[in-house]
Design an enzyme around this catalytic site. Structure first.
Site, mmCIF file in Angstrom:
data_model
loop_
_atom_site.group_PDB
_atom_site.id
_atom_site.type_symbol
_atom_site.label_atom_id
_atom_site.label_comp_id
_atom_site.label_asym_id
_atom_site.label_seq_id
_atom_site.Cartn_x
_atom_site.Cartn_y
_atom_site.Cartn_z
ATOM 1 C CG ASP A 164 16.101 61.851 87.815
ATOM 2 O OD1 ASP A 164 16.235 61.104 88.806
ATOM 3 O OD2 ASP A 164 16.411 61.505 86.664
ATOM 4 C CB ILE A 165 16.594 64.410 93.828
ATOM 5 C CG1 ILE A 165 15.570 63.638 94.651
ATOM 6 C CG2 ILE A 165 16.011 65.725 93.315
ATOM 7 C CD1 ILE A 165 15.160 64.315 95.941
ATOM 8 C CE LYS A 166 18.480 58.141 88.683
ATOM 9 N NZ LYS A 166 18.203 59.353 87.890
ATOM 10 N NE ARG A 167 19.615 64.597 97.116
ATOM 11 C CZ ARG A 167 20.062 65.178 96.015
ATOM 12 N NH1 ARG A 167 20.268 64.476 94.937
ATOM 13 N NH2 ARG A 167 20.312 66.493 95.999
ATOM 14 C CB THR A 213 13.840 59.630 91.212
ATOM 15 O OG1 THR A 213 14.898 60.599 91.251
ATOM 16 C CG2 THR A 213 13.030 59.808 89.932
#
Length: 305
Positions: free
Chosen positions: A103-106, A140
């Site tokens: 879950d890094i939301k880059r 993510t």
């Protein structure tokens, strides 16, 4: 990798992903005290305590679930020792046969997105050798810079047979400030969902795409619409439990085949021993409390079908 995720879901009969999102306040005192005694009040102690805490939970639940989702910010806040704990956690989960969703939301301009993709689901070339920094199976991705920010991730998905989950409608209360705004009569999240379906059509596994979507459990009516827009898209559903989403809210996210969605719970599982329902386990048996919380979640979700 989407095929492995589905295979794991079928094997465990649990469309569940456990969010490994540790905070120091979650860690039993005996683990924290040992780390501080060994390493002092340092970032290294924090990283070691996080790793020991995670390992206990993983050992207790890996046979019950298909996947885990470590949130990288919870590790980054402790600097390099925190990232070491993240990397050890990812590697250990994969050794246990779990699918790992980072879950890094880059999401950024093209070249920066390419670097993020290489770091987490791809590789870099050092001389004649290809090397991987981290080793997640999915990550993510934030799509709000547009297609040129997403395409590098998709390119790596195709090359490495790994996957992404793109933020479409998030579970947080203020998500509507932007995501619900109308563009040519449609909410923005629907337009993002249409793009996800289009991007995913060119990146298919056996029955579902390597390009998934994140849609919060707190908005089931929107989830119903998005399920129709993205029929071949696997949906990662945060917001169950601690954020207010309930099992009855989840059914719209699944297809008629009983697949198509995987539901996240983080503190509801990893911090179960602190809840009144599981207090009898005590902190020494925190991992057993997490195991029971997974069993209860599995039964809760099974009731919707």
């Amino acid at each position: 990798m989407i095929n492995k995720l589905i295979e794991n879901i079928k094997k465990t009969e649990a469309p569940i992903v456990v969010g490994l999102d540790p905070m120091l306040g979650y860690i039993p005192s005996y683990i924290m005290e040992k780390a501080v005694n060994d390493r002092g009040e340092t970032l290294e102690a924090a990283g070691e305590a996080i790793w020991e805490y995670n390992k206990g939970i993983i050992d207790a639940i890996y046979d019950l679930i298909p996947a885990v989702k470590p949130q990288i910010a919870m590790y980054e806040q402790f600097g390099i020792p925190g990232l070491t704990a993240f990397n050890k956690t990812v590697d250990y989960c994969r050794e246990k046969g779990l699918v790992v969703i980072g879950d890094i939301k880059r999401g950024d301009i093209g070249s920066t997105s390419a670097a993020y993709a290489n770091a987490h689901i791809g590789s870099v070339q050092v001389g004649k050798t290809k090397l991987s920094g981290f080793h997640e199976d999915f990550i993510t991705v934030n799509p709000y810079l547009g297609s040129d920010g997403v395409k590098p991730f998709i390119d790596v998905c195709k090359e490495e047979k790994r996957g992404i989950f793109i933020l479409v409608k998030t579970s947080n209360p203020s998500s509507g400030e932007f995501q619900d705004q109308k563009v040519d009569g449609k909410p923005l999240y629907e337009i993002v969902g249409e793009h996800v379906a289009k991007w995913g059509a060119d990146c298919m596994g056996d029955s579902y795409s390597y390009v998934g979507a994140v849609v919060g459990a707190t908005y089931p009516e929107m989830g119903k619409v998005l399920r129709k827009i993205m029929p071949k898209t696997y949906i990662l559903v945060p917001g169950y439990g601690a954020q207010g989403g309930s099992a009855k809210d989840l059914k719209p996210y699944f297809n008629e085949d009983g697949l198509g969605a995987i539901v996240n719970s983080s503190r509801g599982i990893i911090c179960a021993y602190k809840q009144e329902q599981y207090a009898e386990f005590g902190e020494k048996n925190y991992a057993d409390a997490s195991r029971q919380a997974v069993i209860d979640m599995k039964e809760d979700i099974a009731g919707i079908f």
